[in-house]
Design a protein around this motif. Structure first.
Motif, PDB file in Angstrom:
ATOM      1  N   GLN A 148       8.685  36.623   0.134  1.00  0.00           N
ATOM      2  CA  GLN A 148       9.369  37.675   0.509  1.00  0.00           C
ATOM      3  C   GLN A 148      10.442  36.971   1.813  1.00  0.00           C
ATOM      4  OE1 GLN A 148       6.308  40.124   1.736  1.00  0.00           O
ATOM      5  NE2 GLN A 148       6.631  41.552   0.047  1.00  0.00           N
ATOM      6  N   TYR A 185      16.421  42.114   9.016  1.00  0.00           N
ATOM      7  CA  TYR A 185      16.385  41.915   7.571  1.00  0.00           C
ATOM      8  C   TYR A 185      15.081  41.874   7.045  1.00  0.00           C
ATOM      9  CZ  TYR A 185      17.946  40.239   3.102  1.00  0.00           C
ATOM     10  OH  TYR A 185      18.113  40.239   1.656  1.00  0.00           O
ATOM     11  N   ARG A 186      14.933  42.822   5.985  1.00  0.00           N
ATOM     12  CA  ARG A 186      13.452  42.948   5.506  1.00  0.00           C
ATOM     13  C   ARG A 186      13.718  43.911   4.302  1.00  0.00           C
ATOM     14  NH1 ARG A 186       9.604  46.676   6.408  1.00  0.00           N
ATOM     15  NH2 ARG A 186       7.389  46.249   5.747  1.00  0.00           N
ATOM     16  N   LYS A 187      12.920  43.537   3.248  1.00  0.00           N
ATOM     17  CA  LYS A 187      13.174  44.305   1.661  1.00  0.00           C
ATOM     18  C   LYS A 187      14.466  44.751   1.558  1.00  0.00           C
ATOM     19  CE  LYS A 187       8.595  46.432   2.256  1.00  0.00           C
ATOM     20  NZ  LYS A 187       7.974  47.618   2.020  1.00  0.00           N
ATOM     21  N   LEU A 188      15.618  43.614   1.574  1.00  0.00           N
ATOM     22  CA  LEU A 188      16.857  43.752   1.210  1.00  0.00           C
ATOM     23  C   LEU A 188      17.676  44.710   2.140  1.00  0.00           C
ATOM     24  CD1 LEU A 188      16.706  43.719  -2.787  1.00  0.00           C
ATOM     25  CD2 LEU A 188      17.029  41.561  -1.053  1.00  0.00           C
ATOM     26  N   LYS A 189      16.916  45.221   3.068  1.00  0.00           N
ATOM     27  CA  LYS A 189      17.730  46.155   4.110  1.00  0.00           C
ATOM     28  C   LYS A 189      17.927  45.671   5.398  1.00  0.00           C
ATOM     29  CE  LYS A 189      14.884  49.308   1.730  1.00  0.00           C
ATOM     30  NZ  LYS A 189      13.415  50.088   2.076  1.00  0.00           N
ATOM     31  N   VAL A 218      23.966  36.598   0.861  1.00  0.00           N
ATOM     32  CA  VAL A 218      22.491  37.457   1.066  1.00  0.00           C
ATOM     33  C   VAL A 218      22.321  38.763   0.575  1.00  0.00           C
ATOM     34  CG1 VAL A 218      20.823  38.188   2.928  1.00  0.00           C
ATOM     35  CG2 VAL A 218      22.049  36.216   3.183  1.00  0.00           C
ATOM     36  N   PRO A 219      21.747  39.190  -0.259  1.00  0.00           N
ATOM     37  CA  PRO A 219      21.731  40.356  -0.932  1.00  0.00           C
ATOM     38  C   PRO A 219      21.363  41.466   0.120  1.00  0.00           C
ATOM     39  CG  PRO A 219      19.763  39.397  -1.706  1.00  0.00           C
ATOM     40  CD  PRO A 219      20.641  38.451  -0.856  1.00  0.00           C
ATOM     41  N   VAL A 220      22.265  42.596   0.184  1.00  0.00           N
ATOM     42  CA  VAL A 220      21.716  43.705   1.152  1.00  0.00           C
ATOM     43  C   VAL A 220      21.904  44.976   0.408  1.00  0.00           C
ATOM     44  CG1 VAL A 220      22.286  44.987   3.036  1.00  0.00           C
ATOM     45  CG2 VAL A 220      22.437  42.753   3.054  1.00  0.00           C
ATOM     46  N   LYS A 221      20.909  45.818   0.038  1.00  0.00           N
ATOM     47  CA  LYS A 221      20.917  47.125  -0.618  1.00  0.00           C
ATOM     48  C   LYS A 221      21.400  48.419   0.372  1.00  0.00           C
ATOM     49  CE  LYS A 221      18.084  46.241  -4.685  1.00  0.00           C
ATOM     50  NZ  LYS A 221      16.932  46.569  -5.096  1.00  0.00           N
TER      51      LYS A 221
END
Length: 131
Positions: free
Chosen positions: A77, A96-100, A123-126
């Motif tokens: 993670q 930034y944690r768990k794509l958030k 960097v993936p961001v949902k």
């Protein structure tokens, strides 16, 4: 040192011997649509967090600067902290944690340079929480 205090940040690029833990730090200067990577600039060497890699202290230039630290744990993670500086003053701090992305403190209107840097690094961001 009167009003010209220098701000310094630690750029750490290291991982554990097993490769299960890692830390990466980046420093970017954002001007209009131009992103300049300052992570390769020279600085004083420091002992790194993990065994394999290097660490150094670098001075932060004037202007809009984004400082990003990402850590990977044993489960794979990634967690991080993003600090946006404008003329050596903290404008925005995000986690930034768990794509958030989540705003911790600062002005949520100045999130554009952070988004540009994350797009640049892929960097993936949902989800982005600016409350």
């Amino acid at each position: 040192m009167a009003s010209s205090e220098l701000l310094e940040v630690i750029l750490d690029n290291s991982k554990s011997k097993s490769g299960k833990h890692a830390i990466r730090s980046f420093l970017f200067q954002v001007e209009n649509n131009l992103i300049v990577d300052l992570s390769t600039s020279s600085g004083r060497n420091l002992p790194s967090t993990y065994k394999v890699g290097e660490s150094k202290i670098v001075e932060v230039p004037k202007g809009t600067v984004v400082y990003l630290t990402l850590k990977k744990n044993i489960k794979g993670q990634v967690r991080g902290r993003i600090v946006e500086l404008k003329d050596n003053k903290v404008v925005l701090v995000m986690n930034y944690r768990k794509l958030k992305l989540k705003r911790v403190e600062g002005d949520s209107k100045s999130v554009d340079p952070v988004k540009k840097v994350l797009d640049y690094l892929k960097v993936p961001v949902k989800k982005v929480n600016l409350r």
